[in-house]
Design a protein around this motif. Structure first.
Motif, PDB file in Angstrom:
ATOM      1  N   ARG A 126      46.663  39.807  39.644  1.00 23.50           N
ATOM      2  CA  ARG A 126      46.629  40.389  38.318  1.00 23.50           C
ATOM      3  C   ARG A 126      46.366  39.307  37.283  1.00 23.50           C
ATOM      4  O   ARG A 126      46.397  38.117  37.566  1.00 23.50           O
ATOM      5  N   ARG A 127      46.140  39.746  36.061  1.00 19.89           N
ATOM      6  CA  ARG A 127      45.809  38.786  35.007  1.00 19.89           C
ATOM      7  C   ARG A 127      46.933  37.794  34.775  1.00 19.89           C
ATOM      8  O   ARG A 127      46.690  36.630  34.463  1.00 19.89           O
ATOM      9  N   ASP A 128      48.172  38.218  34.920  1.00 17.21           N
ATOM     10  CA  ASP A 128      49.296  37.316  34.683  1.00 17.21           C
ATOM     11  C   ASP A 128      49.523  36.355  35.846  1.00 17.21           C
ATOM     12  O   ASP A 128      50.457  35.551  35.827  1.00 17.21           O
TER      13      ASP A 128
ATOM     14  N   GLY B  81      40.368  37.210  28.675  1.00 17.66           N
ATOM     15  CA  GLY B  81      41.400  36.313  29.176  1.00 17.66           C
ATOM     16  C   GLY B  81      41.516  35.047  28.345  1.00 17.66           C
ATOM     17  O   GLY B  81      40.719  34.796  27.424  1.00 17.66           O
TER      18      GLY B  81
ATOM     19  N   TRP C 200      44.558  45.667  31.658  1.00 19.82           N
ATOM     20  CA  TRP C 200      44.429  44.339  31.059  1.00 19.82           C
ATOM     21  C   TRP C 200      43.608  44.468  29.785  1.00 19.82           C
ATOM     22  O   TRP C 200      42.431  44.823  29.825  1.00 19.82           O
TER      23      TRP C 200
ATOM     24  N   ALA D  22      36.239  39.505  33.941  1.00 28.59           N
ATOM     25  CA  ALA D  22      37.497  40.218  34.175  1.00 28.59           C
ATOM     26  C   ALA D  22      38.349  39.567  35.263  1.00 28.59           C
ATOM     27  O   ALA D  22      39.435  40.050  35.570  1.00 28.59           O
ATOM     28  N   GLY D  23      37.849  38.484  35.867  1.00 27.34           N
ATOM     29  CA  GLY D  23      38.608  37.820  36.925  1.00 27.34           C
ATOM     30  C   GLY D  23      38.486  38.493  38.272  1.00 27.34           C
ATOM     31  O   GLY D  23      39.395  38.403  39.104  1.00 27.34           O
TER      32      GLY D  23
END
Length: 393
Positions: A340-342, A387, A383, A220-221
């Motif tokens: 964040r993911r972005d 990814g 999210w 999940a980062g």
């Protein structure tokens, strides 16, 4: 179904764009017409897990192409394509991308040869309920497979049934493999089974696995430790034996807390952490209500979802989405370490351990500014899916 009620709600799922997190036109619904609401939810989850995370975005693009075709066609006699053919001819194969098997693996390709050999040479495999189907498919057809009959209220009964079956098979001279998901000694009751087998004259071999407590946050980062952000982590459970409450650790700014089997009791966990009074379910200092938290559901699967928020807002955030078990909770400043993911808000967590003020009010203001930067001014973010880079693995 309630008395005098002649209808039931459909178990639905609205697909979102994995890039923009916006809702797409694609929505599925499953109903058993009141004969099994939980079963409808399970079937819906299996359907979602079998589709690509990009299928909703694909429908959006198809809709755009149809509109363009209609606009270009002067006669506008018929739509560019038919809805019937769309669903009948297009398939979206998507097997779960990493899967958890014994032997320290996170995917079918990387599962250790020791675990593969054990399953190939077994006479009987006794599997936990949550072991993914692709792992079970590694078992040769001639090997007998039994799945634990675990359901709410029958966890202990199913556990005993598996242990008794293992000893009975061993007494008949059969080779037995007890198959679990993740690491068998991290909240998987391997210790109980080891003691039981030894008491009956057998010394089993334990093959280690990779626990979702570490694998899911990484996918999940979210790093459970990160220099300048988190120096240690602790793994705990949200529920004790036979549903009893367990004591949770107190707040430490430099520590990440990983809670397994706690999403269904999220409200209890949050209240225990932020309660100002001492004692109760928390052993130590109270947690700031604005502390970052992440809920990771269906970790390492195509339909993985990560909900990030703060302790004070996470219950409202989770109430707005339908749960996707199994899930886990990550609590601490490490949640925002990579942004964040972005990629936005990526430096919000840097130096969090060095940024400490004596004045509590000033500390909270600085911390809340970091969180606002991380969440982009929102109270939570979601999210969807794995990814980038996981495709084809």
């Amino acid at each position: 179904m309630p008395e005098l009620c002649d209808f039931s709600f459909t178990a639905t799922h609205r697909f979102v764009d994995p890039v923009s997190s916006s809702k797409t036109p694609l929505q599925i619904g499953v109903t058993t017409n009141g004969e099994g609401c939980r079963l409808a939810g399970r079937v819906r989850r299996e359907i979602v897990a079998g589709l690509s995370k990009d299928v909703g975005a694909a429908v959006t693009k198809v809709a755009w192409l149809r509109k363009m075709a209609k606009k270009i066609s002067k006669e506008n006699e018929a739509p560019a394509d038919g809805e019937g053919g769309e669903d009948c001819t297009v398939t979206t194969p998507n097997s779960p991308v990493p899967i958890r098997a014994p032997g320290g693996s996170t995917s079918e390709e990387s599962s250790t040869e020791a675990a593969r050999r054990q399953m190939r040479h077994a006479d009987i495999v006794l599997s936990d309920k949550l072991v993914p189907a692709p792992v079970l498919e590694l078992i040769p057809p001639h090997v007998e497979v039994r799945i634990a009959r675990k359901f709410p209220g029958n966890a202990d009964g199913a556990q005993t049934e598996m242990m008794v079956a293992a000893v009975e098979a061993a007494n008949r001279g059969l080779t037995v493999v007890r198959l679990k998901q993740g690491d068998p000694i991290v909240y998987a009751r391997a210790g109980e089974e080891l003691a039981y087998f030894r008491a009956h004259g057998y010394a089993p071999l334990i093959l280690p696995g990779l626990s979702s407590a570490l694998a899911a946050p990484a996918c999940a980062g979210i790093p459970v430790t990160h220099r300048g952000v988190a120096e240690s982590f602790v793994v705990c459970t949200g529920v004790g034996r036979q549903g009893k409450a367990v004591s949770l650790p107190g707040y430490d700014r430099a520590r990440t807390v990983l809670v397994l089997m706690g999403v269904a009791r999220l409200g209890e966990v949050v209240r225990a952490l932020i309660a100002t009074e001492h004692g109760g379910r928390r052993d130590g200092l109270a947690y700031p209500a604005y502390l970052p938290i992440a809920i990771i559901e269906r970790g390492l699967m195509p339909d993985q979802r990560v909900l990030v928020s703060t302790l004070e807002d996470v219950e409202s955030a989770l109430a707005g989405v339908e749960q996707r078990p199994p899930g886990m909770i990550v609590i601490g400043w490490a949640v925002m370490a990579f942004g964040r993911r972005d990629g936005e808000g990526g430096d919000a967590g840097e130096g969090i351990l060095a940024d400490v003020e004596v004045d509590a009010g000033g500390q909270e203001r600085r911390d809340r500014l970091r969180i606002a930067q991380w969440l982009g001014g929102r109270k939570w973010d979601v999210w969807e899916g794995l990814g980038t880079g996981w495709e084809g693995l």
